[in-house]
Design a protein around this motif. Structure first.
Motif, PDB file in Angstrom:
ATOM      1  N   ALA A  47       0.952  -1.174  -0.154  1.00  0.00           N
ATOM      2  CA  ALA A  47       0.012  -0.140  -0.090  1.00  0.00           C
ATOM      3  C   ALA A  47       0.869   1.195  -0.066  1.00  0.00           C
ATOM      4  O   ALA A  47       0.578   2.277  -0.544  1.00  0.00           O
ATOM      5  CB  ALA A  47      -0.765  -0.061   1.172  1.00  0.00           C
ATOM      6  N   ARG A  48       1.846   1.249   0.720  1.00  0.00           N
ATOM      7  CA  ARG A  48       2.883   2.488   0.937  1.00  0.00           C
ATOM      8  C   ARG A  48       3.488   2.922  -0.292  1.00  0.00           C
ATOM      9  O   ARG A  48       3.912   3.801  -0.569  1.00  0.00           O
ATOM     10  CB  ARG A  48       3.807   2.101   1.949  1.00  0.00           C
ATOM     11  CG  ARG A  48       4.651   3.407   2.235  1.00  0.00           C
ATOM     12  CD  ARG A  48       4.005   4.380   3.107  1.00  0.00           C
ATOM     13  NE  ARG A  48       4.727   5.523   3.328  1.00  0.00           N
ATOM     14  CZ  ARG A  48       4.374   6.270   3.958  1.00  0.00           C
ATOM     15  NH1 ARG A  48       3.163   6.669   4.385  1.00  0.00           N
ATOM     16  NH2 ARG A  48       5.484   7.469   4.522  1.00  0.00           N
ATOM     17  N   GLU A  50       2.256   2.934  -3.203  1.00  0.00           N
ATOM     18  CA  GLU A  50       1.380   3.820  -4.029  1.00  0.00           C
ATOM     19  C   GLU A  50       1.340   3.529  -5.539  1.00  0.00           C
ATOM     20  O   GLU A  50       1.378   4.158  -6.600  1.00  0.00           O
ATOM     21  CB  GLU A  50       1.638   5.365  -3.947  1.00  0.00           C
ATOM     22  CG  GLU A  50       1.432   5.965  -2.301  1.00  0.00           C
ATOM     23  CD  GLU A  50       1.613   7.331  -2.416  1.00  0.00           C
ATOM     24  OE1 GLU A  50       2.263   7.987  -3.155  1.00  0.00           O
ATOM     25  OE2 GLU A  50       1.227   7.961  -1.203  1.00  0.00           O
ATOM     26  N   GLU A  52      -0.378   0.015  -6.428  1.00  0.00           N
ATOM     27  CA  GLU A  52      -0.977  -1.162  -6.588  1.00  0.00           C
ATOM     28  C   GLU A  52      -1.985  -0.908  -7.794  1.00  0.00           C
ATOM     29  O   GLU A  52      -2.052  -2.083  -8.509  1.00  0.00           O
ATOM     30  CB  GLU A  52      -1.691  -1.167  -5.392  1.00  0.00           C
ATOM     31  CG  GLU A  52      -1.061  -1.496  -4.170  1.00  0.00           C
ATOM     32  CD  GLU A  52      -1.816  -1.723  -2.797  1.00  0.00           C
ATOM     33  OE1 GLU A  52      -1.670  -2.691  -2.202  1.00  0.00           O
ATOM     34  OE2 GLU A  52      -2.783  -1.052  -2.509  1.00  0.00           O
ATOM     35  N   SER A  73       1.048  -8.140  -0.970  1.00  0.00           N
ATOM     36  CA  SER A  73       1.018  -6.547  -0.373  1.00  0.00           C
ATOM     37  C   SER A  73       1.208  -6.489   0.877  1.00  0.00           C
ATOM     38  O   SER A  73       1.313  -7.662   1.654  1.00  0.00           O
ATOM     39  CB  SER A  73      -0.146  -6.134  -1.020  1.00  0.00           C
ATOM     40  OG  SER A  73       0.080  -4.453  -1.171  1.00  0.00           O
ATOM     41  N   VAL A  75       0.636  -3.716   4.592  1.00  0.00           N
ATOM     42  CA  VAL A  75      -0.361  -2.929   5.285  1.00  0.00           C
ATOM     43  C   VAL A  75       0.958  -2.373   6.147  1.00  0.00           C
ATOM     44  O   VAL A  75       1.525  -2.485   6.725  1.00  0.00           O
ATOM     45  CB  VAL A  75      -1.401  -3.610   6.232  1.00  0.00           C
ATOM     46  CG1 VAL A  75      -0.792  -4.431   7.311  1.00  0.00           C
ATOM     47  CG2 VAL A  75      -2.121  -2.460   6.964  1.00  0.00           C
ATOM     48  N   SER A  88      -7.469  -1.269   4.956  1.00  0.00           N
ATOM     49  CA  SER A  88      -6.188  -1.372   4.038  1.00  0.00           C
ATOM     50  C   SER A  88      -6.228  -2.489   3.194  1.00  0.00           C
ATOM     51  O   SER A  88      -5.819  -2.452   2.013  1.00  0.00           O
ATOM     52  CB  SER A  88      -4.795  -1.359   5.133  1.00  0.00           C
ATOM     53  OG  SER A  88      -3.668  -1.173   4.203  1.00  0.00           O
ATOM     54  N   ASP A  91      -8.909  -2.162   0.812  1.00  0.00           N
ATOM     55  CA  ASP A  91      -8.298  -1.014  -0.397  1.00  0.00           C
ATOM     56  C   ASP A  91      -7.354  -1.600  -1.441  1.00  0.00           C
ATOM     57  O   ASP A  91      -7.258  -1.305  -2.485  1.00  0.00           O
ATOM     58  CB  ASP A  91      -7.808   0.320   0.065  1.00  0.00           C
ATOM     59  CG  ASP A  91      -9.071   1.021   0.959  1.00  0.00           C
ATOM     60  OD1 ASP A  91     -10.079   0.756   0.492  1.00  0.00           O
ATOM     61  OD2 ASP A  91      -8.397   1.852   1.810  1.00  0.00           O
ATOM     62  N   SER A  92      -6.384  -2.285  -0.842  1.00  0.00           N
ATOM     63  CA  SER A  92      -5.490  -3.130  -1.732  1.00  0.00           C
ATOM     64  C   SER A  92      -6.065  -3.816  -2.738  1.00  0.00           C
ATOM     65  O   SER A  92      -5.640  -3.718  -4.017  1.00  0.00           O
ATOM     66  CB  SER A  92      -4.375  -3.789  -0.924  1.00  0.00           C
ATOM     67  OG  SER A  92      -3.665  -3.154  -0.085  1.00  0.00           O
ATOM     68  N   ARG A  95      -7.665  -1.783  -5.506  1.00  0.00           N
ATOM     69  CA  ARG A  95      -6.541  -1.207  -6.475  1.00  0.00           C
ATOM     70  C   ARG A  95      -5.893  -2.201  -7.347  1.00  0.00           C
ATOM     71  O   ARG A  95      -5.563  -1.781  -8.649  1.00  0.00           O
ATOM     72  CB  ARG A  95      -5.560  -0.282  -5.675  1.00  0.00           C
ATOM     73  CG  ARG A  95      -6.029   0.971  -4.729  1.00  0.00           C
ATOM     74  CD  ARG A  95      -5.021   1.750  -4.309  1.00  0.00           C
ATOM     75  NE  ARG A  95      -4.428   1.001  -3.399  1.00  0.00           N
ATOM     76  CZ  ARG A  95      -4.799   1.424  -1.997  1.00  0.00           C
ATOM     77  NH1 ARG A  95      -5.542   2.407  -1.701  1.00  0.00           N
ATOM     78  NH2 ARG A  95      -4.071   0.862  -0.934  1.00  0.00           N
TER      79      ARG A  95
END
Length: 276
Positions: A47-48, A50, A52, A73, A75, A88, A91-92, A95
């Motif tokens: 996620a970090r 940016e 994905e 991935s 968190v 999180s 959201d991943s 995306r």
């Protein structure tokens, strides 16, 4: 080329993958598509990072069946409360445009984190089919012991590991438990490409110093590596380190083993006490 697997009762993961830190936007998508076309099947994102959405677009465009790809991935440490962790993850998945992750990692530990709550949230996500396996990244030996004391069984530990940084304590912990160890920054963020001892070994094998450094990791039991590579030529060079792993001589290995092993490259202000 068939990339070998780490295969244990906890995980089956390709030993060579593509790291995607800093591979963003259209260029990031193109890099992932290139790697998949060359035969990579292990893609690592977070996620970090940016990126994905770009990674997900590359997976969709590649024509490779989702079940053939091992997708990881992570968190971020600010989202480790159970509810935030689940958001999180959701959201991943959105995306990445995928219904599940093959591996979901806690990216960094943080002091005072609710480790039992985190483990429970990860188990819930696995039971829901959103993740196949879970693991941790940047955890210390002490934190790995805490997980075991909780009865938790992480499938993978991802840490900085390369020819200039020992992770022997963590390897000795992971191997008998069937925990895969994934090496990030396996080329010490590019610093090993021009290393004289590695270059000399490479010259004897018709390879680069970077390929030697990668081969040294890939030959190790239970170790995977995820070098970042945006250019097709670099991705292919990393693939060519796979057969080199078997060609290194005992003297080559001894020379690499004897290099200083204290040169950590990734040590942000929020990092844990690595000796804890």
């Amino acid at each position: 080329m068939m990339i070998p697997l780490i295969e244990t009762h906890r995980i089956a993961i390709p030993k060579l993958g593509l790291g995607t830190w800093q591979l963003t936007g259209a260029a990031g998508q193109a890099a992932v598509e290139s790697a998949l076309a060359l035969g990579y099947r292990h893609i690592d994102t977070a996620a970090r990072y940016e990126n994905e959405q770009a990674v997900g677009a590359a997976l969709a465009a590649s024509g490779v069946a989702r079940e053939q790809i091992f997708l990881t991935s992570k968190v971020w440490w600010e989202n480790l409360a159970p509810e935030a962790l689940r958001r999180s993850l959701d959201d991943s998945l959105r995306r990445l445009a995928t219904p599940y992750l093959d591996l979901f990692l806690v990216h960094w530990p943080t002091p005072g984190m609710d480790l039992p709550g985190i483990v429970a949230a990860l188990h819930t996500a696995r039971e829901a089919g959103l993740i196949r396996r879970w693991g941790v990244s940047n955890f210390t030996p002490g934190l790995m012991r805490q997980l075991e004391e909780l009865g938790a069984e992480p499938a993978c530990l991802q840490v900085e590991y390369h020819a200039l940084l020992s992770q022997q304590t963590l390897l000795d912990w992971c191997r008998p438990r069937g925990i895969g160890l994934t090496a990030y920054s396996p080329l010490a963020q590019g610093r090993l490409g021009e290393h004289p001892e590695l270059a000399a070994i490479g010259a004897r094998h018709g390879a680069s110093g970077a390929q030697v450094a990668l081969a040294w990791l890939l030959r190790q039991d239970g170790v995977a590596a995820i070098p970042k590579a945006s250019r097709r030529e670099s991705q292919q060079a990393n693939l060519d380190a796979v057969p080199l792993a078997a060609a290194l001589s005992q003297q080559d290995i001894a020379t690499i083993d004897a290099l200083p092993k204290t040169q950590r490259q990734v040590n942000p202000a929020f990092a844990p006490d690595w000796n804890s």
